[in-house]
Design a protein around this motif. Structure first.
Motif, PDB file in Angstrom:
ATOM      1  N   GLY A  48       0.876  -1.318  -0.046  1.00 45.87           N
ATOM      2  CA  GLY A  48       0.212   0.006   0.086  1.00 45.87           C
ATOM      3  C   GLY A  48       0.830   1.273  -0.047  1.00 45.87           C
ATOM      4  N   SER A  49       2.299   1.101   0.132  1.00 43.21           N
ATOM      5  CA  SER A  49       2.968   2.231   0.081  1.00 43.21           C
ATOM      6  C   SER A  49       3.178   2.721  -1.291  1.00 43.21           C
ATOM      7  CB  SER A  49       4.449   2.019   0.521  1.00 43.21           C
ATOM      8  OG  SER A  49       5.014   1.050   0.040  1.00 43.21           O
ATOM      9  N   GLY A  50       2.989   2.273  -2.480  1.00 44.77           N
ATOM     10  CA  GLY A  50       3.098   2.378  -3.558  1.00 44.77           C
ATOM     11  C   GLY A  50       4.338   2.201  -4.347  1.00 44.77           C
ATOM     12  N   GLU A  53       4.315   0.874  -8.174  1.00 43.89           N
ATOM     13  CA  GLU A  53       4.022   1.946  -9.050  1.00 43.89           C
ATOM     14  C   GLU A  53       5.266   2.916  -9.211  1.00 43.89           C
ATOM     15  OE1 GLU A  53       2.293   1.327  -6.282  1.00 43.89           O
ATOM     16  OE2 GLU A  53       0.183   0.801  -7.113  1.00 43.89           O
ATOM     17  N   ARG A 120      -2.772   6.053   4.618  1.00 45.86           N
ATOM     18  CA  ARG A 120      -2.480   5.916   3.465  1.00 45.86           C
ATOM     19  C   ARG A 120      -2.545   4.416   2.952  1.00 45.86           C
ATOM     20  NH1 ARG A 120      -1.040   9.733  -0.093  1.00 45.86           N
ATOM     21  NH2 ARG A 120      -0.415  11.148   1.657  1.00 45.86           N
ATOM     22  N   MET A 121      -1.792   3.713   3.620  1.00 45.55           N
ATOM     23  CA  MET A 121      -1.504   2.243   3.207  1.00 45.55           C
ATOM     24  C   MET A 121      -2.991   1.691   3.092  1.00 45.55           C
ATOM     25  SD  MET A 121       2.092   1.264   4.733  1.00 45.55           S
ATOM     26  CE  MET A 121       1.704   1.466   6.346  1.00 45.55           C
ATOM     27  N   TYR A 123      -6.017   2.784   2.863  1.00 47.73           N
ATOM     28  CA  TYR A 123      -6.813   3.516   1.809  1.00 47.73           C
ATOM     29  C   TYR A 123      -6.504   2.791   0.444  1.00 47.73           C
ATOM     30  CZ  TYR A 123      -8.555   6.908  -1.327  1.00 47.73           C
ATOM     31  OH  TYR A 123      -9.398   7.555  -2.419  1.00 47.73           O
ATOM     32  N   ARG A 124      -5.176   2.810   0.239  1.00 54.46           N
ATOM     33  CA  ARG A 124      -4.492   2.340  -1.190  1.00 54.46           C
ATOM     34  C   ARG A 124      -4.898   0.773  -1.141  1.00 54.46           C
ATOM     35  NH1 ARG A 124       1.017   4.013  -3.124  1.00 54.46           N
ATOM     36  NH2 ARG A 124      -0.242   4.047  -4.954  1.00 54.46           N
ATOM     37  N   ASN A 126      -7.740  -0.472   0.076  1.00 52.63           N
ATOM     38  CA  ASN A 126      -9.059  -0.613   0.024  1.00 52.63           C
ATOM     39  C   ASN A 126      -9.487  -1.256   1.643  1.00 52.63           C
ATOM     40  OD1 ASN A 126     -11.765   0.130  -0.137  1.00 52.63           O
ATOM     41  ND2 ASN A 126     -12.092  -1.817  -1.540  1.00 52.63           N
TER      42      ASN A 126
END
Length: 176
Positions: A48-50, A53, A120-121, A123-124, A126
């Motif tokens: 979830g940290s991205g 990407e 944030r994690m 949320y990313r 879900n």
């Protein structure tokens, strides 16, 4: 206009051993430039940290290839994932539980920890229920120190992706 004097601010004087000593420091050496063709970039962090990407954006910018194994459970598996150069490796966070992997990963390439806050994690990923967020929080509490022990550089996940990519390039001494 009043005359400025430091005597107004200095209230206490301290004696020093060598009051007239002079220290000269040499010119600092610049960072070694990272070569994308022969180097490796490794992203660590929590789900979830991205990381993936970011790895894709950095790889595209530097003409590198992304390697994202689902499991790295031994130094041998790490060696296999890092068999090539010119890669951006996204290391599963669970791999850092192994001390031997933590030690080895620092030697394999430039290690960037993409630090993200728990909400944030969640949320990313879900994960909106309290138990799900507590599970992410527990993983964060466990893994954060291990990431800190492993990293060469810290990146902030709250920044815009373009800005994070620029941070990576700057840290690697690659002209933007």
């Amino acid at each position: 206009m009043s005359k400025f004097s430091t005597e107004e601010f200095i209230k206490e004087k301290t004696e020093v051993e060598e009051a007239d000593a002079v220290r000269v420091f040499g010119k600092s050496r610049g960072l070694d430039t990272f070569d994308p063709a022969t180097g490796r970039i490794i992203f660590i962090g929590m789900p979830g940290s991205g990381r993936l990407e970011l790895a894709e954006q950095v790889a595209e910018r530097l003409n590198m290839r992304v390697v994202a194994p689902e499991v790295v459970d031994s130094v041998e598996a790490l060696n296999a994932a890092c068999a090539d150069t010119g890669i951006v490796l996204v290391l599963p966070c669970e791999a850092l539980r192994d001390e031997a992997i933590r030690a080895a990963v620092r030697e394999k390439g430039k290690v960037f920890y993409l630090m993200a806050e728990v909400l944030r994690m969640a949320y990313r990923l879900n994960k909106t229920s309290i138990p799900e967020q507590e599970a992410i929080s527990a993983l964060f509490v466990e893994m954060e120190p291990l990431c800190m022990m492993t990293l060469h550089y810290i990146l902030q996940a709250w920044k815009e992706p373009k800005e994070i990519v620029e941070n990576v390039l700057e840290m690697l001494a690659i002209p933007a």
